[in-house]
Write a protein that holds these residues in place. Structure first.
Motif, short mmCIF file in Angstrom:
data_model
loop_
_atom_site.label_atom_id
_atom_site.label_comp_id
_atom_site.label_asym_id
_atom_site.label_seq_id
_atom_site.Cartn_x
_atom_site.Cartn_y
_atom_site.Cartn_z
N TYR A 148 0.91 -1.00 -0.07
CA TYR A 148 0.08 -0.12 0.07
C TYR A 148 0.91 1.29 -0.15
O TYR A 148 0.45 2.19 -0.71
N LYS A 149 1.93 1.33 0.65
CA LYS A 149 2.87 2.43 0.75
C LYS A 149 3.44 2.56 -0.48
O LYS A 149 3.45 3.65 -1.00
N HIS A 150 3.65 1.82 -1.17
CA HIS A 150 4.44 1.82 -2.32
C HIS A 150 3.53 1.99 -3.56
O HIS A 150 3.70 3.21 -4.27
N TYR A 151 2.53 1.43 -3.80
CA TYR A 151 1.44 1.32 -4.89
C TYR A 151 0.53 2.50 -4.73
O TYR A 151 0.07 3.10 -5.72
N SER A 152 0.30 3.05 -3.56
CA SER A 152 -0.77 4.26 -3.47
C SER A 152 -0.17 5.70 -4.09
O SER A 152 -0.67 6.18 -4.64
N LYS A 153 1.36 5.73 -3.77
CA LYS A 153 1.92 6.92 -4.11
C LYS A 153 1.95 6.57 -5.81
O LYS A 153 2.10 7.48 -6.65
N TRP A 154 2.50 5.45 -6.23
CA TRP A 154 2.61 5.02 -7.65
C TRP A 154 1.34 5.26 -8.49
O TRP A 154 1.21 6.06 -9.59
N ALA A 155 -0.01 4.90 -7.83
CA ALA A 155 -1.22 5.21 -8.56
C ALA A 155 -1.52 6.71 -8.86
O ALA A 155 -1.89 7.17 -9.56
N ARG A 156 -1.24 7.44 -7.67
CA ARG A 156 -1.24 8.93 -7.68
C ARG A 156 -0.62 9.51 -8.56
O ARG A 156 -0.95 10.33 -9.56
N ARG A 157 0.81 9.14 -8.82
CA ARG A 157 1.38 9.69 -10.06
C ARG A 157 1.13 9.17 -11.55
O ARG A 157 1.22 10.12 -12.37
N ASN A 158 0.55 8.13 -11.61
CA ASN A 158 -0.11 7.51 -12.88
C ASN A 158 -1.60 7.98 -13.16
O ASN A 158 -1.92 7.61 -13.94
N GLY A 159 -2.23 8.72 -12.25
CA GLY A 159 -3.56 8.92 -12.71
C GLY A 159 -4.62 7.85 -12.49
O GLY A 159 -5.62 7.77 -13.14
N LEU A 160 -4.50 6.99 -11.39
CA LEU A 160 -5.26 5.73 -11.37
C LEU A 160 -6.08 5.83 -10.16
O LEU A 160 -5.44 5.74 -9.01
N ASP A 161 -7.22 5.60 -10.23
CA ASP A 161 -8.17 5.40 -9.20
C ASP A 161 -8.46 3.84 -8.90
O ASP A 161 -8.50 3.42 -7.73
N ALA A 162 -8.05 3.01 -9.85
CA ALA A 162 -8.08 1.53 -9.60
C ALA A 162 -6.85 0.74 -10.11
O ALA A 162 -6.17 1.01 -10.95
N TRP A 163 -6.57 0.12 -8.94
CA TRP A 163 -5.11 -0.56 -9.14
C TRP A 163 -5.12 -1.70 -7.92
O TRP A 163 -5.83 -1.95 -7.29
N ARG A 164 -4.19 -2.66 -8.45
CA ARG A 164 -4.05 -4.07 -7.74
C ARG A 164 -3.25 -3.85 -6.33
O ARG A 164 -1.99 -3.40 -6.58
N LEU A 165 -3.58 -4.10 -5.28
CA LEU A 165 -2.90 -3.86 -4.02
C LEU A 165 -2.41 -5.28 -3.62
O LEU A 165 -1.24 -4.72 -3.33
N TYR A 166 -2.67 -6.42 -3.80
CA TYR A 166 -2.15 -7.53 -3.45
C TYR A 166 -2.60 -8.54 -4.42
O TYR A 166 -3.66 -8.66 -4.84
N ASP A 167 -1.69 -9.49 -4.76
CA ASP A 167 -2.00 -10.33 -5.77
C ASP A 167 -1.37 -11.79 -5.34
O ASP A 167 -0.37 -12.22 -5.64
N ARG A 168 -2.18 -12.49 -4.31
CA ARG A 168 -1.55 -13.66 -3.77
C ARG A 168 -0.17 -13.55 -3.47
O ARG A 168 0.37 -14.71 -3.49
N ASP A 169 0.29 -12.64 -2.77
CA ASP A 169 1.80 -12.80 -2.27
C ASP A 169 2.15 -13.54 -1.44
O ASP A 169 3.31 -14.20 -1.53
N VAL A 170 1.26 -13.71 -0.34
CA VAL A 170 1.59 -14.69 0.70
C VAL A 170 0.90 -15.93 0.45
O VAL A 170 -0.57 -15.94 0.58
N PRO A 171 1.54 -17.12 0.26
CA PRO A 171 0.67 -18.36 -0.20
C PRO A 171 -0.50 -18.62 1.03
O PRO A 171 -1.58 -19.24 0.47
N GLN A 172 -0.21 -18.31 2.05
CA GLN A 172 -1.40 -18.84 3.17
C GLN A 172 -2.71 -17.95 2.93
O GLN A 172 -3.64 -18.27 3.73
N PHE A 173 -2.39 -16.79 2.30
CA PHE A 173 -3.53 -15.75 2.15
C PHE A 173 -3.95 -15.71 0.56
O PHE A 173 -3.44 -14.79 -0.12
#
Length: 315
Positions: free
Chosen positions: A15-40
């Motif tokens: 969230y810390k990384h991509y929220s800034k990235w999304a603002r820079r790129n004019g994105l309201d809609a973006w992927r926050l988490y993509d099965r990063d941790v297998p247990q989740f």
């Protein structure tokens, strides 16, 4: 207490990384988490002030009470990290889909709302269907189409809700045809066109089976400078002439589109069948370039979410 600390830690970092990235790129809609941790095994997309939370079926056996405690802890973690309230989280369980099931209604109404993406605006709904109205993984290719569309005649096949056409029109496409068999998605496309200020006399919606459309358009002598074709992996819609299998039918689809493509035109052909392989005959007949590495956006950890090719006539 359910331990979700590993999930919470990764979510906060993303969230810390991509929220800034999304603002820079004019994105309201973006992927926050993509099965990063297998247990989740979750996919979490942010749409403005709301969350689209998809839980993927792993076949794990778990008691109902334990599951409810686990999913409640997951949602609480999402609320704490993002600041999105619980009632703004839309939870869906995804199982392997075939055919029309990817477009099925969920039985919930949900609420239509608008998100912005790279200067375009789109209607989305996180509850009514399994998908939201905007495929986030094609964001880069949409931008590419906008950059290449000036003065072009554009064709959008298997158009879903017409987002590629909105981008093409914004980039200066002089005309377009947007083809999909679903009344629901053609109506959704119309609303997106109106939202983005498209002239509906130049940008035409056509409800048709794509196989039938390709035949009729060729007979009519239609020609386009820029074509996007993003078929589903499978479809057994009763409205279609035949069942669609993208691996089996790729020659018919690509050849049909290439017959409509101007000599110096470009076809972007994409699909999300992970096992898909391009037929060698297509590679021999046309100039085919795999652009998947550029077309999958930065916020997608799964780089195999789709495959995408840029196809032109030889020479």
């Amino acid at each position: 207490m359910v331990d979700v600390s590993a999930f919470t830690g990764r979510l906060a970092k993303n969230y810390k990384h991509y929220s800034k990235w999304a603002r820079r790129n004019g994105l309201d809609a973006w992927r926050l988490y993509d099965r990063d941790v297998p247990q989740f095994p979750l996919i979490i997309d942010l749409y403005g002030e709301r969350i689209h939370l998809q839980e993927y079926d792993t076949g794990w056996q778990i008691e109902d009470a334990d599951y409810q405690a686990w999913i409640a802890a997951v949602q609480q973690a999402i609320c704490e990290v993002t600041g999105v309230p619980l009632w703004q989280i839309s939870l869906k369980t995804r199982r392997r889909q075939k055919g029309e099931s990817q477009y099925e209604k969920t039985g919930r109404e949900g609420e239509d709302f608008i998100v912005e993406e790279q200067g375009q605006r789109f209607w989305v709904n996180l509850d009514a269907y399994l998908d939201t109205g905007l495929f986030l993984d094609h964001r880069n290719t949409r931008r590419r189409v906008r950059e290449e569309a000036a003065g072009k005649r554009f064709l959008n096949l298997f158009a879903y809700t017409g987002s590629f056409t909105c981008y093409a029109a914004s980039g200066g496409a002089v005309s377009s045809e947007t083809v999909d068999l679903s009344n629901t998605y053609q109506a959704w496309s119309r609303r997106n066109f109106e939202l983005n200020g498209l002239d509906l006399t130049k940008h035409v919606l056509i409800r048709d089976d794509v196989f039938q459309y390709l035949e009729d358009a060729w007979v009519a002598g239609k020609q386009f400078d820029l074509i996007v074709m993003d078929p589903p992996s499978f479809s057994n819609s009763k409205k279609m002439m035949d069942e669609l299998d993208v691996q089996r039918d790729q020659l018919k689809l690509v050849d049909g589109a290439m017959r409509l493509l101007a000599p110096d035109g470009v076809l972007y052909f994409s699909n999300n069948l992970r096992s898909f392989t391009m037929d060698e005959r297509l590679v021999a007949d046309y100039a085919v370039r795999d652009i998947s590495a550029q077309s999958v956006p930065e916020d997608f950890r799964n780089k195999k979410i789709h495959q995408c090719w840029r196809i032109t006539h030889q020479g």
